[in-house]
Write an enzyme that holds these catalytic residues in place. Sequence first.
Site, mmCIF file in Angstrom:
data_model
loop_
_atom_site.group_PDB
_atom_site.id
_atom_site.type_symbol
_atom_site.label_atom_id
_atom_site.label_comp_id
_atom_site.label_asym_id
_atom_site.label_seq_id
_atom_site.Cartn_x
_atom_site.Cartn_y
_atom_site.Cartn_z
ATOM 1 N N LYS A 112 0.818 -1.212 0.000
ATOM 2 C CA LYS A 112 0.000 0.000 0.000
ATOM 3 C C LYS A 112 0.856 1.267 0.000
ATOM 4 O O LYS A 112 0.483 2.264 -0.609
ATOM 5 C CB LYS A 112 -0.980 -0.002 1.183
ATOM 6 C CG LYS A 112 -2.101 -1.028 1.015
ATOM 7 C CD LYS A 112 -3.242 -0.811 1.990
ATOM 8 C CE LYS A 112 -4.401 -1.749 1.640
ATOM 9 N NZ LYS A 112 -5.554 -1.603 2.519
ATOM 10 N N LYS A 195 -5.006 -9.707 -6.006
ATOM 11 C CA LYS A 195 -6.279 -9.909 -5.317
ATOM 12 C C LYS A 195 -7.287 -8.826 -5.669
ATOM 13 O O LYS A 195 -6.918 -7.675 -5.912
ATOM 14 C CB LYS A 195 -6.057 -9.985 -3.805
ATOM 15 C CG LYS A 195 -6.151 -8.659 -3.079
ATOM 16 C CD LYS A 195 -6.236 -8.854 -1.573
ATOM 17 C CE LYS A 195 -6.503 -7.523 -0.879
ATOM 18 N NZ LYS A 195 -7.901 -7.183 -0.734
ATOM 19 N N LYS A 198 -10.717 -3.337 -2.738
ATOM 20 C CA LYS A 198 -11.476 -2.087 -2.774
ATOM 21 C C LYS A 198 -10.610 -0.937 -3.256
ATOM 22 O O LYS A 198 -11.082 -0.039 -3.927
ATOM 23 C CB LYS A 198 -11.992 -1.740 -1.369
ATOM 24 C CG LYS A 198 -13.161 -2.571 -0.921
ATOM 25 C CD LYS A 198 -13.842 -1.895 0.260
ATOM 26 C CE LYS A 198 -14.030 -2.862 1.403
ATOM 27 N NZ LYS A 198 -12.964 -2.769 2.419
HETATM 28 P P1 ATP Z 1 -8.607 -2.347 0.905
HETATM 29 O O1 ATP Z 1 -8.119 -2.457 -0.513
HETATM 30 O O2 ATP Z 1 -9.091 -0.976 1.300
HETATM 31 O O3 ATP Z 1 -7.643 -2.949 1.891
HETATM 32 P P2 ATP Z 1 -10.093 -4.797 0.850
HETATM 33 O O4 ATP Z 1 -10.836 -5.110 -0.378
HETATM 34 O O5 ATP Z 1 -8.783 -5.500 1.075
HETATM 35 O O6 ATP Z 1 -9.932 -3.225 0.937
HETATM 36 P P3 ATP Z 1 -10.696 -5.028 3.653
HETATM 37 O O7 ATP Z 1 -11.743 -4.224 4.334
HETATM 38 O O8 ATP Z 1 -9.263 -4.645 3.833
HETATM 39 O O9 ATP Z 1 -11.053 -5.063 2.088
HETATM 40 O O10 ATP Z 1 -10.850 -6.548 4.068
HETATM 41 C C1 ATP Z 1 -12.053 -7.115 4.561
HETATM 42 C C2 ATP Z 1 -11.938 -8.624 4.539
HETATM 43 O O11 ATP Z 1 -12.008 -9.107 3.193
HETATM 44 C C3 ATP Z 1 -10.604 -9.149 5.087
HETATM 45 O O12 ATP Z 1 -10.875 -10.300 5.874
HETATM 46 C C4 ATP Z 1 -9.830 -9.541 3.870
HETATM 47 O O13 ATP Z 1 -8.897 -10.573 4.111
HETATM 48 C C5 ATP Z 1 -10.931 -9.997 2.943
HETATM 49 N N1 ATP Z 1 -10.570 -9.868 1.528
HETATM 50 C C6 ATP Z 1 -10.269 -8.703 0.900
HETATM 51 N N2 ATP Z 1 -10.012 -8.933 -0.388
HETATM 52 C C7 ATP Z 1 -10.141 -10.283 -0.582
HETATM 53 C C8 ATP Z 1 -9.997 -11.134 -1.718
HETATM 54 N N3 ATP Z 1 -9.672 -10.646 -2.906
HETATM 55 N N4 ATP Z 1 -10.210 -12.468 -1.554
HETATM 56 C C9 ATP Z 1 -10.543 -12.970 -0.328
HETATM 57 N N5 ATP Z 1 -10.692 -12.214 0.770
HETATM 58 C C10 ATP Z 1 -10.494 -10.889 0.658
HETATM 59 MG MG MG Z 2 -7.533 -4.945 2.673
#
Ligand code: ATP
Ligand code: MG
Length: 330
Positions: A112, A195, A198
């Site tokens: 990040k 992955k 968001k």
């Molecule tokens: P950001 O990019 O802001 O970090 P994010 O998409 O990673 O957002 P988070 O709020 O950080 O979302 O994570 C929420 C949950 O979703 C966590 O348990 C994380 O491990 C899971 N998660 C996020 N992206 C994935 C993915 N691509 N596959 C499986 N689990 C995921």
């Molecule tokens: Mg995340």
Amino acid sequence: RPRVLSGIQPTADSFHLGNYLGALREWVVMQETHDAFYCVVDLHAITMGHDPELLRRRTRLSAAQLLALGIDPERATLFVQSHVPEHTQLSWVMECLTGFGEAGRMTQFKDKSARQEADHVSVGLFTYPVLQAADILIYQADAVPVGEDQRQHLELTRNLAQRFNSRFGETFTVPAAHIPKETAKIFDLQDPTVKMSKSVPAGVVELLEDPKRSVKKIRSAVTDAGREIQYDPENKPGVSNLLVIYSALTGRSIADLEAAYEGKGYGDLKKELGQTVLEFVTPFQEKVRGYLDDPAELDKVLRRGAEHAREVAAGTLKTVYDRIGFLPPA
Ligand code: ATP
Ligand code: MG
């Protein structure tokens, strides 16, 4: 009952399929068997810069989505992280137990921070995993349902719990990561080597977007050379990702899907997956709208959740402060 704790960041308007299949689906299941604490982690959401009005909106939107996915406030304690100040209080103590080099090895920070201008990388982004450890430890959680990307942070949390316990006496439960086997990492549809995330909105299927958009994104998902529909993450990451998503949403095994799609093309798989996603998100979106129509009720649910969370968190913090030698306030 064993305890479970997990959180999600209000960093976008919508959750995505990776959030749901990697983590949130487990949250719903585990509220039946565990004493569950689930939070919208707004403190984490300000680590990369943010807009206050958007954050307020997204925090409510996140809570509405959790309720729509089936989190039941009668069964689980649902709350907003900043409503429970004990998280940040414990976080400070944990920061003082964390090595600078140890924190510097966290790959999420490296990823990040590499995406931001050096001047904009905050100390908060650096200490994020320590706050996350505090989130978990303050509830004495046994299990933490998360996606694969959080494995390293969970390892840090376990190390900090053990370190505290050995220095100051048995205090914390050492939590275990609960990471689903099949859906631990859902990949981006436009780049199936990274992955779905968001914060990198490329091939992200958002649960709240117009379902027609999702169908389109699935139709234009990057697939692989060849034409066979086979689960082969090494050589066919695109198709394998679609198979994992399809299998998870329908409950059909990957082997079953491979057999069913023998002799058919990628287009068929994408079409049927698109339809499946559409059928999943349509009633979900309806429910979210219902919760958003009554923000006062939503806020009440969150307030009640925070009250209960605070009771538990305050108990742990009191013990911690005593163990480390802080004088009790008169
Ligand atoms: P950001 O990019 O802001 O970090 P994010 O998409 O990673 O957002 P988070 O709020 O950080 O979302 O994570 C929420 C949950 O979703 C966590 O348990 C994380 O491990 C899971 N998660 C996020 N992206 C994935 C993915 N691509 N596959 C499986 N689990 C995921
Ligand atoms: Mg995340």
